[in-house]
Design a protein around this motif. Structure first.
Motif, PDB file in Angstrom:
ATOM      1  N   ILE B   9      30.362  32.588  33.305  1.00  0.00           N
ATOM      2  CA  ILE B   9      29.455  31.908  34.224  1.00  0.00           C
ATOM      3  C   ILE B   9      30.316  31.310  35.316  1.00  0.00           C
ATOM      4  O   ILE B   9      31.303  30.614  35.036  1.00  0.00           O
ATOM      5  CB  ILE B   9      28.648  30.827  33.487  1.00  0.00           C
ATOM      6  CG1 ILE B   9      27.835  31.521  32.390  1.00  0.00           C
ATOM      7  CG2 ILE B   9      27.737  30.072  34.453  1.00  0.00           C
ATOM      8  CD1 ILE B   9      27.269  30.563  31.377  1.00  0.00           C
ATOM      9  N   GLY B  10      29.942  31.574  36.577  1.00  0.00           N
ATOM     10  CA  GLY B  10      30.831  31.237  37.694  1.00  0.00           C
ATOM     11  C   GLY B  10      31.838  32.360  37.866  1.00  0.00           C
ATOM     12  O   GLY B  10      31.729  33.426  37.261  1.00  0.00           O
ATOM     13  N   GLY B  11      32.826  32.082  38.740  1.00  0.00           N
ATOM     14  CA  GLY B  11      33.813  33.135  38.980  1.00  0.00           C
ATOM     15  C   GLY B  11      33.269  34.250  39.842  1.00  0.00           C
ATOM     16  O   GLY B  11      33.693  35.404  39.732  1.00  0.00           O
ATOM     17  N   SER B  15      35.707  33.525  44.397  1.00  0.00           N
ATOM     18  CA  SER B  15      36.055  32.272  43.709  1.00  0.00           C
ATOM     19  C   SER B  15      37.543  32.267  43.398  1.00  0.00           C
ATOM     20  O   SER B  15      38.189  33.316  43.339  1.00  0.00           O
ATOM     21  CB  SER B  15      35.265  32.154  42.401  1.00  0.00           C
ATOM     22  OG  SER B  15      35.768  33.093  41.468  1.00  0.00           O
ATOM     23  N   ILE B  17      39.250  30.918  40.609  1.00  0.00           N
ATOM     24  CA  ILE B  17      39.777  31.110  39.252  1.00  0.00           C
ATOM     25  C   ILE B  17      39.143  32.290  38.517  1.00  0.00           C
ATOM     26  O   ILE B  17      39.688  32.758  37.511  1.00  0.00           O
ATOM     27  CB  ILE B  17      39.638  29.787  38.441  1.00  0.00           C
ATOM     28  CG1 ILE B  17      40.600  29.746  37.250  1.00  0.00           C
ATOM     29  CG2 ILE B  17      38.200  29.579  37.986  1.00  0.00           C
ATOM     30  CD1 ILE B  17      42.028  29.579  37.645  1.00  0.00           C
ATOM     31  N   GLY B  18      38.036  32.791  39.054  1.00  0.00           N
ATOM     32  CA  GLY B  18      37.371  33.915  38.394  1.00  0.00           C
ATOM     33  C   GLY B  18      38.292  35.087  38.080  1.00  0.00           C
ATOM     34  O   GLY B  18      38.361  35.553  36.924  1.00  0.00           O
ATOM     35  N   LEU B  38      27.429  35.003  37.649  1.00  0.00           N
ATOM     36  CA  LEU B  38      28.696  34.743  38.330  1.00  0.00           C
ATOM     37  C   LEU B  38      28.596  33.859  39.550  1.00  0.00           C
ATOM     38  O   LEU B  38      29.614  33.386  40.050  1.00  0.00           O
ATOM     39  CB  LEU B  38      29.344  36.079  38.713  1.00  0.00           C
ATOM     40  CG  LEU B  38      29.523  37.079  37.560  1.00  0.00           C
ATOM     41  CD1 LEU B  38      30.194  38.358  38.066  1.00  0.00           C
ATOM     42  CD2 LEU B  38      30.361  36.483  36.449  1.00  0.00           C
ATOM     43  N   ASP B  39      27.395  33.657  40.030  1.00  0.00           N
ATOM     44  CA  ASP B  39      27.295  32.952  41.313  1.00  0.00           C
ATOM     45  C   ASP B  39      26.108  31.996  41.279  1.00  0.00           C
ATOM     46  O   ASP B  39      25.131  32.217  40.552  1.00  0.00           O
ATOM     47  CB  ASP B  39      27.111  34.006  42.425  1.00  0.00           C
ATOM     48  CG  ASP B  39      27.612  33.531  43.769  1.00  0.00           C
ATOM     49  OD1 ASP B  39      28.646  34.044  44.248  1.00  0.00           O
ATOM     50  OD2 ASP B  39      26.953  32.619  44.347  1.00  0.00           O
ATOM     51  N   HIS B  40      26.213  30.945  42.101  1.00  0.00           N
ATOM     52  CA  HIS B  40      25.076  30.029  42.147  1.00  0.00           C
ATOM     53  C   HIS B  40      23.916  30.657  42.932  1.00  0.00           C
ATOM     54  O   HIS B  40      22.785  30.183  42.866  1.00  0.00           O
ATOM     55  CB  HIS B  40      25.478  28.678  42.730  1.00  0.00           C
ATOM     56  CG  HIS B  40      25.924  28.734  44.150  1.00  0.00           C
ATOM     57  ND1 HIS B  40      27.147  29.243  44.529  1.00  0.00           N
ATOM     58  CD2 HIS B  40      25.295  28.367  45.294  1.00  0.00           C
ATOM     59  CE1 HIS B  40      27.260  29.170  45.849  1.00  0.00           C
ATOM     60  NE2 HIS B  40      26.156  28.652  46.328  1.00  0.00           N
ATOM     61  N   PRO B  84      31.764  25.045  39.173  1.00  0.00           N
ATOM     62  CA  PRO B  84      32.304  23.746  39.605  1.00  0.00           C
ATOM     63  C   PRO B  84      32.134  22.679  38.528  1.00  0.00           C
ATOM     64  O   PRO B  84      31.209  22.754  37.695  1.00  0.00           O
ATOM     65  CB  PRO B  84      31.465  23.432  40.856  1.00  0.00           C
ATOM     66  CG  PRO B  84      31.098  24.786  41.400  1.00  0.00           C
ATOM     67  CD  PRO B  84      30.845  25.619  40.165  1.00  0.00           C
ATOM     68  N   ASN B  85      33.003  21.689  38.606  1.00  0.00           N
ATOM     69  CA  ASN B  85      33.124  20.681  37.548  1.00  0.00           C
ATOM     70  C   ASN B  85      31.812  20.058  37.106  1.00  0.00           C
ATOM     71  O   ASN B  85      31.578  19.874  35.902  1.00  0.00           O
ATOM     72  CB  ASN B  85      34.056  19.555  38.010  1.00  0.00           C
ATOM     73  CG  ASN B  85      35.417  20.068  38.412  1.00  0.00           C
ATOM     74  OD1 ASN B  85      35.723  21.247  38.224  1.00  0.00           O
ATOM     75  ND2 ASN B  85      36.249  19.204  38.964  1.00  0.00           N
ATOM     76  N   GLU B 105      36.152  25.620  31.619  1.00  0.00           N
ATOM     77  CA  GLU B 105      37.236  25.239  32.522  1.00  0.00           C
ATOM     78  C   GLU B 105      37.439  23.727  32.479  1.00  0.00           C
ATOM     79  O   GLU B 105      36.544  22.988  32.084  1.00  0.00           O
ATOM     80  CB  GLU B 105      36.915  25.694  33.964  1.00  0.00           C
ATOM     81  CG  GLU B 105      37.667  26.943  34.400  1.00  0.00           C
ATOM     82  CD  GLU B 105      39.195  26.823  34.238  1.00  0.00           C
ATOM     83  OE1 GLU B 105      39.730  25.710  34.113  1.00  0.00           O
ATOM     84  OE2 GLU B 105      39.861  27.873  34.200  1.00  0.00           O
ATOM     85  N   LYS B 106      38.595  23.313  32.901  1.00  0.00           N
ATOM     86  CA  LYS B 106      38.873  21.879  32.963  1.00  0.00           C
ATOM     87  C   LYS B 106      38.393  21.366  34.307  1.00  0.00           C
ATOM     88  O   LYS B 106      38.420  22.161  35.251  1.00  0.00           O
ATOM     89  CB  LYS B 106      40.339  21.567  32.731  1.00  0.00           C
ATOM     90  CG  LYS B 106      41.356  22.385  33.479  1.00  0.00           C
ATOM     91  CD  LYS B 106      41.747  22.272  34.887  1.00  0.00           C
ATOM     92  CE  LYS B 106      41.402  21.135  35.752  1.00  0.00           C
ATOM     93  NZ  LYS B 106      41.628  21.465  37.200  1.00  0.00           N
ATOM     94  N   PRO B 107      38.017  20.138  34.510  1.00  0.00           N
ATOM     95  CA  PRO B 107      37.751  19.165  33.442  1.00  0.00           C
ATOM     96  C   PRO B 107      36.466  19.530  32.736  1.00  0.00           C
ATOM     97  O   PRO B 107      35.522  19.981  33.353  1.00  0.00           O
ATOM     98  CB  PRO B 107      37.610  17.847  34.212  1.00  0.00           C
ATOM     99  CG  PRO B 107      37.103  18.254  35.551  1.00  0.00           C
ATOM    100  CD  PRO B 107      37.730  19.581  35.844  1.00  0.00           C
ATOM    101  N   TYR B 135      48.064  26.553  31.014  1.00  0.00           N
ATOM    102  CA  TYR B 135      49.534  26.518  31.021  1.00  0.00           C
ATOM    103  C   TYR B 135      50.090  26.347  29.614  1.00  0.00           C
ATOM    104  O   TYR B 135      51.243  26.648  29.359  1.00  0.00           O
ATOM    105  CB  TYR B 135      50.038  25.409  31.935  1.00  0.00           C
ATOM    106  CG  TYR B 135      49.547  25.552  33.357  1.00  0.00           C
ATOM    107  CD1 TYR B 135      49.918  26.655  34.123  1.00  0.00           C
ATOM    108  CD2 TYR B 135      48.702  24.610  33.935  1.00  0.00           C
ATOM    109  CE1 TYR B 135      49.458  26.804  35.423  1.00  0.00           C
ATOM    110  CE2 TYR B 135      48.248  24.751  35.242  1.00  0.00           C
ATOM    111  CZ  TYR B 135      48.625  25.850  35.981  1.00  0.00           C
ATOM    112  OH  TYR B 135      48.187  25.999  37.264  1.00  0.00           O
ATOM    113  N   HIS B 200      46.511  18.423  33.531  1.00  0.00           N
ATOM    114  CA  HIS B 200      47.290  19.538  32.977  1.00  0.00           C
ATOM    115  C   HIS B 200      48.620  19.017  32.420  1.00  0.00           C
ATOM    116  O   HIS B 200      49.047  19.407  31.335  1.00  0.00           O
ATOM    117  CB  HIS B 200      47.602  20.585  34.054  1.00  0.00           C
ATOM    118  CG  HIS B 200      46.500  21.556  34.311  1.00  0.00           C
ATOM    119  ND1 HIS B 200      46.105  22.498  33.394  1.00  0.00           N
ATOM    120  CD2 HIS B 200      45.707  21.750  35.397  1.00  0.00           C
ATOM    121  CE1 HIS B 200      45.112  23.229  33.896  1.00  0.00           C
ATOM    122  NE2 HIS B 200      44.844  22.801  35.109  1.00  0.00           N
TER     123      HIS B 200
END
Ligand SMILES: NC(=O)c1ccc[n+]([C@@H]2O[C@H](COP(=O)([O-])OP(=O)(O)OC[C@H]3O[C@@H](n4cnc5c(N)ncnc54)[C@H](O)[C@@H]3O)[C@@H](O)[C@H]2O)c1
Ligand SMILES: NC(=O)c1ccc[n+]([C@@H]2O[C@H](COP(=O)([O-])OP(=O)(O)OC[C@H]3O[C@@H](n4cnc5c(N)ncnc54)[C@H](O)[C@@H]3O)[C@@H](O)[C@H]2O)c1
Ligand SMILES: NC(=O)c1ccc[n+]([C@@H]2O[C@H](COP(=O)([O-])OP(=O)(O)OC[C@H]3O[C@@H](n4cnc5c(N)ncnc54)[C@H](O)[C@@H]3O)[C@@H](O)[C@H]2O)c1
Ligand SMILES: NC(=O)c1ccc[n+]([C@@H]2O[C@H](COP(=O)([O-])OP(=O)(O)OC[C@H]3O[C@@H](n4cnc5c(N)ncnc54)[C@H](O)[C@@H]3O)[C@@H](O)[C@H]2O)c1
Lengths: 384, 384, 384, 384
Positions: B9-11, B15, B17-18, B38-40, B84-85, B105-107, B135, B200
């Motif tokens: 979802i997203g990416g 984007s 990080i996708g 994948l997209d809003h 997004p966060n 994903e973080k956060p 990482y 991180h």
């Protein structure tokens, strides 16, 4: 050009820093080693002084030396005080008052009050009172200062300095008297690692940015239990030109040999330098690439050129940085003798005011460390 | 071995990080990219998903995807949330509750409360909720953890972590919307640089030492005036195993490209690692010499071996670190399917608990930063 | 976009290079692993192929695979030949003649004659015959080539390439069959270390300068007595664009892990790159400072951009270099399918001609090495 | 301890190497600068000598100086010859025959015949004739020699030395007289870059391995057209202890500042050292990890300890390497005066024999370069 005459107090046989001073003072042939009270044991001091060629100007005590040199027709032009910390104040005071220029080892004094007194005496007597922040003598450190002063980095936003090594990390060695006294308040005062190494990094932050520290907050810890004073400290600070500062100092950082380094970030660029590889300076102008400035390259600043001796690609090391401090002092002394103004590129040796500011920082770190990182005024009262 | 099925979802197209997730998930052939929202913008999401081969499992929204996958005979085995966060919480919650394993994903969330809720849901549902501290997937980071766990460094005294880069240092670019939202509390929450990068470094400190942060004190500053949130922070902290921590994060450090690195100092040795050159680990056993551990060398830990793919001397980079997180997850999912215990060397992916701890640290940093470095509890209430 | 179908010969379970090809081919999702004859033992090859998802396109021999794929409606688009050196010629020849595009591992053949035959077949059939000089896939290697091609360095004067490691330095291990065959002419042909590693460095010299080697002089030695073939060689050469070349290759250089690197010096600048830290390129324009080009930085060449996947500051490693070769091939294959011209930034994969030139160089090195460094023509007869 | 008296010929105002000698000789206070014929112009020489404190021992020519010092009750103990190359022979010869110890700059002579004559004279007169391969004075170079001598690396297989810089790469500057003479056979003799820099690298190869060069093959090129002599050379060689050698020297390698470095590979380990970062030595024992030896660390060899002045972590640079040569000479001279044997750790200064061997190598390189890399005897006739 006649050599200047130079004397030393402390730096006796087997001392740590004595040889570096003799190297530094003698290296350019500007000073002749003429007089000394090299040891706290009169006989040893005289004997060692004679073996170094001092003849009857090898004295048994600094008091004798002060009297003896005053009585000379041709007394020493400069005296270096390289005795243990607790004696710096009285010796420096006595020689300044006796009319001598002094280069005092760091820390200049044990208290802020003593520091202020030295500053006042230096001002009153008009004598040079330099303090040996010797790392500020490196050619590329001088160049950083020059770049920042001429605006290459724009307004400075942040300085990150470190002096973190691992040479006191062995718990089994903590009771070794050679190490132990440093962490004992009775002998070392209010701070150990910060007072010993941290102030070099803090001085460098001020030296290169041309800004003074105003306040600070410290987190001090003793990683080895038997220690009362800190072996690791993180200090955040603010400077009077608006820069933010961060400084880490440690003696338990196993794997790091020396660990003095500095990074400066301004609006228009960043710089990075490390004492262990002092002949390269990493510079990135905003929006461009990281580039490597080499000591000795063409078209650096006058401050860099003056402090560079051998051709590019040949390392210059720490004894030459010390020699640069001595060369500054030689120029300062000669300028006075010759009644002319000093070469501005030489007018960079650290002074009593710097020594005083370090003391104020030491006490602020100690206080802040005890009070959970309370922000403390880091300025000596006379500069508030 | 059938590939696991993976959704995202997203990416979406363009984007940041996708692509790294698709690389990481696909790299070892453990996952097949099967479904996505994948997209809003529904149409774009479906179109891009189809172009990536998702067919009719390219959905217009995560809600549709949740419903659609639930209805599948053979639904996805894992879903990555790379939106997004502010959307992480509700999406992660919904998928966990829907019975899916999640890599978020973080956060992980925007608040500590949300973080606690996710942890609870993950525990109740028994589903995997991983958080992408990617990482921590590097082979030599795994090896650091293994060395410390088996006692090579003795008791850990101090960790010094950094994540300081210079990519937001251009004041002229500060109003650029791509940069600006990050420093705007309305969009970014209580913290900018610490929440984006600092966590991180903080996670890594916990990951390699196996200790959790208990309390912290922060000095946060905005070096560029128009910013409300910090672009530079220094955080001191304490860990539950007794380690002292120092963490510097910055986005104005011109000349530094990425800047994630860590140094760990124990009673018996020190370690140093940097993300930009991740295939070397510097190790000094107390009293010996600095030595260089190479990724892929013989006789490292099982944790290092498992996460190493090509022979020594060939760099492995960040996409492979991400792939290691996915490989952990594949093993975790398979172990559950096969009703066996997980390979302990794979049981290292960061979890909801780590995501929650980061959130607690973010709020503690924000509070401490506002209150002059007040030491604040950095633990989420449920772990106090 | 439908994935291309990809097959592999060799690369069976436990093989050295097989996994790197699967990583590289799969990484961007451009190829689907569809068919294979992975092992010289039919059953093992079929079994392993099935475990990797090949189903009934897991073949017991390359002959079966050739027949089987020819019979497919939808045969593979590309076959990688990753078998031992002596089999490359016949397999590559057979597949080219069978109408398949081939990526052959280096060295492409065992003799110059075979090499010429492959070149001719590739030309006649019009099929792609690529050779896996995988290091030429690194983004900054591509950028070096682009910089030189566009004249940033002016006319190239000199190239200095190295591929010197220490992994065969242990005399006690010299009789170990895994090492021994490499230095045995019966199994390895006329050259050991040069044929194994040196040709990568030589190819890179040609690749980045765009010049071909014309003649060479070699000093070859066997530092370990039992070896017949060389474990260390120094090769001087000349290139058709006027560049002088120097190339050192070794397998006894203890302390070096991989050791592939290149320095290029032109009239207007110099470049330096090393495989072990492939994300930095050192560049000095004449009369300026050394600067560091980072993989992924803005405004590099199209060739660099095309081969860069993650943001600046994150290392990309060797599997991604391999993937770049596969991405070139995917573009080349698609361009043909779509009857359009290839993206010039992708038209960089090494070809049969490069494989042939390497063979000619190997024989020239062997001859020169035997004849005291006699300068020998390094061109294959068909290119003289 | 009375200082030894030291004189210099050449090294006049503005000369390149003069200051480094004065630094080196004076640094430890072992020598007092007492006499000199510093310039080819008598008046300038006398004037400059006086300004440096030589008084009436500032001479107008070396002939005057020779006569003058012979007439002294207390003549100089050592004379350094730092004049242009073509004058070294006659001056060195004259002073040796006059009964003086000499430190001659490299190259010691212009021909092999002259070199042999100097060796004979030194032997006959019993006077010290040292040659200033100053880089052999670095503490860690001494330590390399000691490690190899005591067998840490086992039998040496291969040495790879370099001295490649980029300071003569600018074609526009090639006609500049300061650069041009170096590539003109009328002024420079048979070799340019090899004779100027290559012999330092070759000497170092011999120095650290304790082996002498027997034969060599060279590829010499002039990358800038107007040059007759080489600006780049690759030399392969063999040593009398069985080591193979490779040596690259260049003056057109843009981006390299100094470029002297050495790698030594034996049966049991490898070493790597670079002049630009002289305080670290990279050492890998066979089968172990690369480790970093630091100048000044505890428990190094006596040879390293003797040549180390400041504490670990502080760089020592090139002037201190020169000073180490002078310290060796001081010890050698004192040992003779005191009729005792010399400290073996000081008995390491390069000698006339080394100067002669370099000359033979220079001529062999020139011949081999002209004859397509013909292997030539590199030994002076008297050592065949
Ligand atoms: N600037 C630097 O980088 C640096 C480095 C090391 C030391 N230091 C400073 O140098 C000073 C000396 O340090 P050290 O490590 O050389 O100490 P040390 O203990 O090794 O030597 C001190 C010397 O002073 C002599 N001495 C003591 N009291 C004396 C007296 N009253 N009169 C004459 N001589 C006396 C001792 O006999 C001894 O020779 C300290 O203040 C230290 O902080 C500075
Ligand atoms: N772990 C790391 O190292 C790392 C690095 C970068 C970013 N991130 C994190 O990844 C997340 C995404 O960051 P990014 O930089 O890729 O952002 P981005 O803005 O580049 O991309 C976000 C994508 O999510 C899509 N999206 C937004 N809302 C959506 C919705 N409701 N449903 C489906 N798709 C939606 C957008 O269309 C877009 O394609 C952030 O949480 C960020 O913190 C992590
Ligand atoms: N480009 C590079 O960087 C690089 C690196 C390593 C190896 N290589 C090359 O790759 C090739 C393979 O090397 P490796 O180290 O992987 O060898 P390896 O011995 O590890 O593996 C060879 C594989 O080929 C299989 N095989 C052998 N004969 C076969 C046949 N007739 N049909 C089908 N399969 C067969 C074997 O069963 C084995 O699985 C060599 O040519 C080598 O030079 C290239
Ligand atoms: N060992 C090293 O690393 C190193 C480095 C640089 C130079 N050198 C050598 O040092 C020597 C001098 O080189 P330089 O670069 O200093 O040269 P330079 O031209 O800069 O200086 C030469 C000096 O010698 C003086 N001189 C010339 N003829 C003289 C004579 N007959 N009597 C007295 N003085 C005379 C000149 O006036 C001048 O002051 C050369 O042989 C060179 O190869 C060695």
């Amino acid at each position: 050009m006649r050599k200047l005459q130079w004397g030393m107090i402390g730096g006796g046989e087997g001392s740590q820093i004595g040889p570096a001073h003799r190297l530094g003072a003698g290296l350019d042939g500007l000073f002749e080693f003429t007089a000394g009270a090299l040891d706290h044991r009169p006989e040893e001091g005289i004997g060692y002084g004679r073996s170094l060629g001092l003849g009857d100007r090898a004295y048994g005590s600094w008091q004798d030396m002060l009297a003896g040199e005053k009585a000379q027709d041709n007394p020493i032009d400069l005296v270096t005080v390289a005795t243990p910390n607790s004696t710096h104040f009285e010796i420096t005071k006595a020689f300044l008052e006796g009319g001598f220029h002094v280069l005092c080892e760091k820390p200049m004094t044990m208290t802020v009050e003593e520091g202020e007194e030295i500053v006042k005496i230096a001002r009153t007597t008009g004598k040079i009172c330099a303090v040996n922040y010797g790392y500020s003598g490196y050619s590329l450190v001088r160049h950083m200062k020059a770049m920042i002063a001429r605006g290459d980095l724009g307004k400075i936003r942040l300085v990150n300095a470190e002096f973190a090594h691992g040479h006191h990390a062995d718990a089994a060695d903590a009771e070794n008297p050679r190490v132990r006294w440093r962490y004992d308040p009775a002998q070392a005062g209010v701070s150990a690692q910060f007072a010993d190494c941290g102030i070099h990094a803090l001085h460098m932050a001020s030296f290169v940015t041309g800004q003074d520290v105003t306040k600070l907050s410290a987190d001090t810890v003793s990683c080895i239990d038997v220690r009362v004073l800190e072996d690791d400290a993180m200090v955040n600070f603010r400077m009077d030109g608006g820069a933010v500062g961060r400084l880490w100092t440690s003696s338990i950082a196993i794997g790091r040999q020396h660990g003095l380094g500095i990074q400066v970030f301004g609006e228009k660029g960043g710089l990075r330098w490390s004492q262990e590889h002092p002949n390269q300076l990493y510079y990135m102008p905003l929006g461009e690439r990281l580039q490597i400035i080499e000591r000795g390259e063409a078209n650096l600043s006058p401050e860099a050129d003056r402090t560079s001796r051998v051709t590019i690609g040949h390392a210059e090391g720490m004894p030459l940085a010390f020699a640069n401090i001595y060369a500054d002092l030689a120029e300062a002394i000669r300028a006075r003798k010759e009644n002319r103004s000093i070469d501005p590129a030489a007018d960079l040796y650290p002074r009593a005011e710097d020594g005083l500011r370090s003391m104020a920082a030491v006490f602020a770190v100690a206080q802040s460390g005890k009070e959970d990182g309370l922000w403390c005024d880091a300025r000596p009262p006379m500069f508030r």
